[in-house]
Design a protein around this motif. Structure first.
Motif, PDB file in Angstrom:
ATOM      1  N   PHE A 163       0.801  -1.221   0.000  1.00  0.00           N
ATOM      2  CA  PHE A 163       0.000   0.000   0.000  1.00  0.00           C
ATOM      3  C   PHE A 163       0.835   1.272   0.000  1.00  0.00           C
ATOM      4  CE2 PHE A 163      -0.133  -1.535   4.496  1.00  0.00           C
ATOM      5  CZ  PHE A 163       0.573  -0.505   5.118  1.00  0.00           C
ATOM      6  N   ASP A 164       2.128   1.211   0.369  1.00  0.00           N
ATOM      7  CA  ASP A 164       2.912   2.455   0.387  1.00  0.00           C
ATOM      8  C   ASP A 164       3.994   2.507  -0.686  1.00  0.00           C
ATOM      9  OD1 ASP A 164       5.132   0.997   1.215  1.00  0.00           O
ATOM     10  OD2 ASP A 164       5.261   1.905   3.187  1.00  0.00           O
ATOM     11  N   GLY A 165       4.127   1.456  -1.507  1.00  0.00           N
ATOM     12  CA  GLY A 165       5.134   1.467  -2.556  1.00  0.00           C
ATOM     13  C   GLY A 165       4.853   2.540  -3.593  1.00  0.00           C
ATOM     14  N   ALA A 166       5.924   3.120  -4.147  1.00  0.00           N
ATOM     15  CA  ALA A 166       5.778   4.196  -5.130  1.00  0.00           C
ATOM     16  C   ALA A 166       5.693   3.680  -6.557  1.00  0.00           C
ATOM     17  CB  ALA A 166       6.950   5.184  -5.007  1.00  0.00           C
ATOM     18  N   GLY A 167       5.943   2.383  -6.772  1.00  0.00           N
ATOM     19  CA  GLY A 167       5.881   1.822  -8.113  1.00  0.00           C
ATOM     20  C   GLY A 167       7.158   2.070  -8.903  1.00  0.00           C
ATOM     21  N   ASN A 173      10.089  -3.989 -18.706  1.00  0.00           N
ATOM     22  CA  ASN A 173       8.695  -3.547 -18.729  1.00  0.00           C
ATOM     23  C   ASN A 173       7.836  -4.271 -17.692  1.00  0.00           C
ATOM     24  OD1 ASN A 173       9.223  -1.687 -20.674  1.00  0.00           O
ATOM     25  ND2 ASN A 173       8.138  -2.735 -22.328  1.00  0.00           N
ATOM     26  N   GLU A 174       8.457  -4.643 -16.584  1.00  0.00           N
ATOM     27  CA  GLU A 174       7.726  -5.240 -15.478  1.00  0.00           C
ATOM     28  C   GLU A 174       7.530  -4.178 -14.401  1.00  0.00           C
ATOM     29  OE1 GLU A 174      10.291  -8.435 -14.441  1.00  0.00           O
ATOM     30  OE2 GLU A 174       9.398  -9.830 -15.868  1.00  0.00           O
ATOM     31  N   PHE A 175       6.360  -4.176 -13.810  1.00  0.00           N
ATOM     32  CA  PHE A 175       6.034  -3.163 -12.817  1.00  0.00           C
ATOM     33  C   PHE A 175       6.226  -3.725 -11.417  1.00  0.00           C
ATOM     34  CE2 PHE A 175       3.124  -0.248 -10.506  1.00  0.00           C
ATOM     35  CZ  PHE A 175       3.702   0.950 -10.900  1.00  0.00           C
ATOM     36  N   CYS A 176       6.832  -2.937 -10.532  1.00  0.00           N
ATOM     37  CA  CYS A 176       7.136  -3.348  -9.158  1.00  0.00           C
ATOM     38  C   CYS A 176       6.326  -2.525  -8.162  1.00  0.00           C
ATOM     39  CB  CYS A 176       8.624  -3.155  -8.862  1.00  0.00           C
ATOM     40  SG  CYS A 176       9.733  -4.055  -9.930  1.00  0.00           S
ATOM     41  N   PHE A 177       6.140  -3.079  -6.969  1.00  0.00           N
ATOM     42  CA  PHE A 177       5.530  -2.308  -5.885  1.00  0.00           C
ATOM     43  C   PHE A 177       6.430  -1.154  -5.456  1.00  0.00           C
ATOM     44  CE2 PHE A 177       2.992  -6.195  -4.632  1.00  0.00           C
ATOM     45  CZ  PHE A 177       1.751  -5.591  -4.743  1.00  0.00           C
ATOM     46  N   SER A 178       7.698  -1.457  -5.220  1.00  0.00           N
ATOM     47  CA  SER A 178       8.580  -0.526  -4.510  1.00  0.00           C
ATOM     48  C   SER A 178       9.903  -0.337  -5.226  1.00  0.00           C
ATOM     49  CB  SER A 178       8.842  -1.057  -3.094  1.00  0.00           C
ATOM     50  OG  SER A 178       9.914  -0.379  -2.478  1.00  0.00           O
ATOM     51  N   GLN A 179      10.354   0.927  -5.269  1.00  0.00           N
ATOM     52  CA  GLN A 179      11.692   1.246  -5.772  1.00  0.00           C
ATOM     53  C   GLN A 179      12.749   0.884  -4.723  1.00  0.00           C
ATOM     54  OE1 GLN A 179      11.683   5.421  -6.760  1.00  0.00           O
ATOM     55  NE2 GLN A 179       9.719   5.271  -7.817  1.00  0.00           N
ATOM     56  N   ARG A 180      12.510   1.306  -3.517  1.00  0.00           N
ATOM     57  CA  ARG A 180      13.516   1.168  -2.461  1.00  0.00           C
ATOM     58  C   ARG A 180      13.758  -0.296  -2.097  1.00  0.00           C
ATOM     59  NH1 ARG A 180      17.774   4.194  -0.972  1.00  0.00           N
ATOM     60  NH2 ARG A 180      18.026   4.391   1.277  1.00  0.00           N
ATOM     61  N   ALA A 181      12.742  -1.132  -2.187  1.00  0.00           N
ATOM     62  CA  ALA A 181      12.881  -2.538  -1.811  1.00  0.00           C
ATOM     63  C   ALA A 181      13.979  -3.228  -2.605  1.00  0.00           C
ATOM     64  CB  ALA A 181      11.559  -3.268  -2.018  1.00  0.00           C
ATOM     65  N   LEU A 182      14.208  -2.768  -3.835  1.00  0.00           N
ATOM     66  CA  LEU A 182      15.202  -3.403  -4.696  1.00  0.00           C
ATOM     67  C   LEU A 182      16.625  -3.064  -4.277  1.00  0.00           C
ATOM     68  CD1 LEU A 182      13.470  -2.766  -8.138  1.00  0.00           C
ATOM     69  CD2 LEU A 182      13.169  -4.683  -6.558  1.00  0.00           C
ATOM     70  N   VAL A 217      13.936   2.146   4.683  1.00  0.00           N
ATOM     71  CA  VAL A 217      13.422   1.054   3.862  1.00  0.00           C
ATOM     72  C   VAL A 217      12.259   1.473   2.968  1.00  0.00           C
ATOM     73  CG1 VAL A 217      11.769   0.233   5.589  1.00  0.00           C
ATOM     74  CG2 VAL A 217      12.784  -1.394   3.978  1.00  0.00           C
ATOM     75  N   GLY A 218      11.643   2.625   3.224  1.00  0.00           N
ATOM     76  CA  GLY A 218      10.427   3.002   2.508  1.00  0.00           C
ATOM     77  C   GLY A 218      10.658   3.854   1.279  1.00  0.00           C
ATOM     78  N   ASP A 219       9.663   3.877   0.403  1.00  0.00           N
ATOM     79  CA  ASP A 219       9.691   4.720  -0.788  1.00  0.00           C
ATOM     80  C   ASP A 219       9.317   6.157  -0.441  1.00  0.00           C
ATOM     81  OD1 ASP A 219      10.093   2.298  -1.998  1.00  0.00           O
ATOM     82  OD2 ASP A 219       8.621   2.605  -3.585  1.00  0.00           O
ATOM     83  N   SER A 220       9.639   7.067  -1.359  1.00  0.00           N
ATOM     84  CA  SER A 220       9.199   8.458  -1.254  1.00  0.00           C
ATOM     85  C   SER A 220       7.801   8.563  -1.844  1.00  0.00           C
ATOM     86  CB  SER A 220      10.153   9.375  -2.011  1.00  0.00           C
ATOM     87  OG  SER A 220      11.445   9.335  -1.463  1.00  0.00           O
ATOM     88  N   ASN A 221       6.860   8.949  -1.026  1.00  0.00           N
ATOM     89  CA  ASN A 221       5.466   9.031  -1.478  1.00  0.00           C
ATOM     90  C   ASN A 221       5.113  10.424  -1.973  1.00  0.00           C
ATOM     91  OD1 ASN A 221       5.146   6.904   1.152  1.00  0.00           O
ATOM     92  ND2 ASN A 221       4.234   6.302  -0.800  1.00  0.00           N
ATOM     93  N   ARG A 336      -4.890   7.211  -3.983  1.00  0.00           N
ATOM     94  CA  ARG A 336      -4.504   6.914  -2.599  1.00  0.00           C
ATOM     95  C   ARG A 336      -3.193   6.138  -2.534  1.00  0.00           C
ATOM     96  NH1 ARG A 336     -10.341   6.184  -2.160  1.00  0.00           N
ATOM     97  NH2 ARG A 336     -11.193   7.636  -0.602  1.00  0.00           N
ATOM     98  N   PHE A 337      -3.011   5.164  -3.415  1.00  0.00           N
ATOM     99  CA  PHE A 337      -1.777   4.384  -3.470  1.00  0.00           C
ATOM    100  C   PHE A 337      -0.942   4.894  -4.638  1.00  0.00           C
ATOM    101  CE2 PHE A 337      -3.692   0.132  -1.706  1.00  0.00           C
ATOM    102  CZ  PHE A 337      -4.131   0.803  -0.565  1.00  0.00           C
ATOM    103  N   ASP A 338       0.314   5.219  -4.396  1.00  0.00           N
ATOM    104  CA  ASP A 338       1.158   5.725  -5.480  1.00  0.00           C
ATOM    105  C   ASP A 338       1.353   4.702  -6.587  1.00  0.00           C
ATOM    106  OD1 ASP A 338       2.130   8.490  -4.917  1.00  0.00           O
ATOM    107  OD2 ASP A 338       2.772   7.591  -3.037  1.00  0.00           O
TER     108      ASP A 338
END
Length: 472
Positions: A163-167, A173-182, A217-221, A336-338
């Motif tokens: 719910f808080d990932g920035a995408g 061309n694959e879409f991810c939940f989170s930038q920072r997680a990688l 650990v979190g993304d920038s929202n 609501r979700f980035d």
């Protein structure tokens, strides 16, 4: 269970690019671009460029500051906030302050653009820089940063990205939940620059007798709701840890799991190995934690009615978010979700552009991926605010007021008053020092100091005496 008051803050690093009138981009020469803060930053109203925290920083009258961090990125830190909503408000105010700082043509007609994201790419799609979003939480015990007990928080942190990932669009061309997680490399570490831990174990000197949890650990929202939910749900987990009410889940390989969750982009896929519990999905883990929090919120006591109302609202929003994920309710999540909103905007763009060349498709996706986070021109952010105003927590008037007014219930109020004084009496600036936990002023050969180690407790009489003395 008792829910005490807590202090929060966010530090955001920003990626920098230079754009020319013809639309071409170039890397930024720090000496000619954003490194010359002593020149660029002086034109911002009610702010002063002064020494503090080991370097010169631009301190703002709302108690926040802007500076160049150790990774050579511009960074902005909010003032200390006593509510989660305030953290969101001052983070959004920080975006606008930083935009004012850097929204100025440079010598060869170029213009700086700032990106509140976590990963930069060059014209070929290669990653060339990483920028952090650092969350800060005041703790009443050090259990959250102690590897012996902090493991209980890790399953929550690696799964909240749903719910808080920035995408993020990968080169495939694959879409991810989170930038920072990688970028995460370890579960625990005292270092943040190279180690990239899920939980940073370093101690803080600016919280008095308490501790500070510093998360990278979190993304920038960009969206207010996602940021509110990220900070709020994490705060609830800290309450559960301190009361020893948190479910004792332990991830057997959290680093692999946080990466896999992001890359698979499926909240229901069982990717987390939980000790003695088999494989769980990110949705499963979040549901377990939500239920534990709801139980304590129902029967707990609270430090104030305001704290009770906010934490219960967080619990409600968390439940709504997980219900939307479970029901795959994309319309509810947009705005609501980035990560959901960004993917929606990308799909809309592809529908109108009808591109077939894989290279053109990737270029279009990355343009939206990157410019979604741009904070000076605000091409996407302003459009989203106009399209989905009912999804916001704040309004523009509140954010504008937060650009110049500090929180009144933390020590940031004292800092803001001192900054205002120095702005109006610039001859004092060369002999002034500002730190998060202290203010210092030298008059002739004598040094006057106001110490405030605890963000929640300060001596008003002592501060008033300090200000009366330096005004003489």
């Amino acid at each position: 269970m008792h829910f005490p008051e807590r202090v929060y803050g966010i530090e955001n690093e920003f990626g920098v690019a230079r754009i020319f009138p013809n639309g071409t981009f170039a890397s930024v020469d720090k000496e000619q671009g954003y490194q010359r803060l002593d020149v660029i930053l002086k034109r911002i109203p009610r702010s002063i460029f002064i020494f503090g925290t080991g370097q010169k920083r631009l301190w703002h009258s709302n108690g926040s500051c802007t500076y160049i961090d150790t990774g050579e990125h511009p960074e902005h830190a909010t003032p200390e906030c006593m509510s989660i909503r305030d953290v969101v408000k001052y983070n959004k105010a920080g975006e606008r302050l930083v935009a004012e700082v850097f929204d100025d043509p440079i010598s060869d007609n170029g213009k700086l653009l700032l990106f509140k994201n976590n990963v930069g790419v060059d014209e070929k799609g290669n990653i060339f820089g990483e920028f952090g979003c650092h969350e800060n939480y005041m703790l009443y015990t050090n259990d959250s940063i102690n590897p012996q007990k902090g493991f209980m928080l890790i399953p929550f942190l690696i799964t909240r990205q749903i719910f808080d990932g920035a995408g993020w669009w990968t080169r495939n061309n694959e879409f991810c939940f989170s930038q920072r997680a990688l970028s995460i490399q370890r579960e625990f570490d005292a270092i943040t620059i190279n180690a990239r831990p899920i939980i940073n174990t370093r101690r803080s000197l600016d919280t008095g007798t308490r501790w500070r949890l510093h998360l990278i650990v979190g993304d920038s929202n960009i969206l207010e709701f996602a940021m509110y939910l990220k900070i709020g749900t994490t705060a609830l987990m800290l309450h559960l840890i301190e009361a020893e009410k948190i479910p004792r889940l332990k991830s057997e390989n959290a680093v692999n799991a946080i990466n896999a969750i992001s890359l698979h982009y499926d909240p229901f896929e069982p990717l987390i190995d939980i000790e003695n519990n088999g494989k769980k999905s990110a949705f499963d883990i979040q549901t377990i934690y939500l239920q534990a929090a709801q139980k304590e919120l129902m029967h707990g006591s609270f430090a104030s009615e305001k704290t009770e109302a906010e934490l219960k609202h967080i619990g409600l929003c968390w439940e709504q978010a997980l219900n939307a994920i479970y029901n795959r309710d994309i319309p509810w999540m947009i705005g609501r979700f980035d990560h959901v909103t960004k993917k929606y905007l990308c799909k809309q763009a592809m529908r109108y552009r009808k591109q077939e060349n894989p290279r053109d498709i990737y270029s279009t996706l990355k343009d939206i991926d990157i410019f979604y986070h741009e904070i000076i021109v605000r091409k996407f952010q302003d459009r989203m605010n106009a399209a989905w105003p009912n999804r916001r927590l704040l309004n523009d008037k509140e954010i504008r007021e937060a650009m110049s007014n500090p929180p009144t219930n933390t020590r940031a109020m004292c800092r803001g008053a001192y900054i205002d004084f120095l702005h109006d009496h610039p001859h004092h600036n060369t002999m002034a020092t500002i730190e998060w936990a202290s203010l210092k002023q030298t008059i002739e050969t004598k040094e006057y100091v106001f110490n405030c180690p605890d963000p929640l407790e300060w001596n008003k009489e002592e501060f008033n005496l300090f200000m009366q003395t330096i005004k003489k």
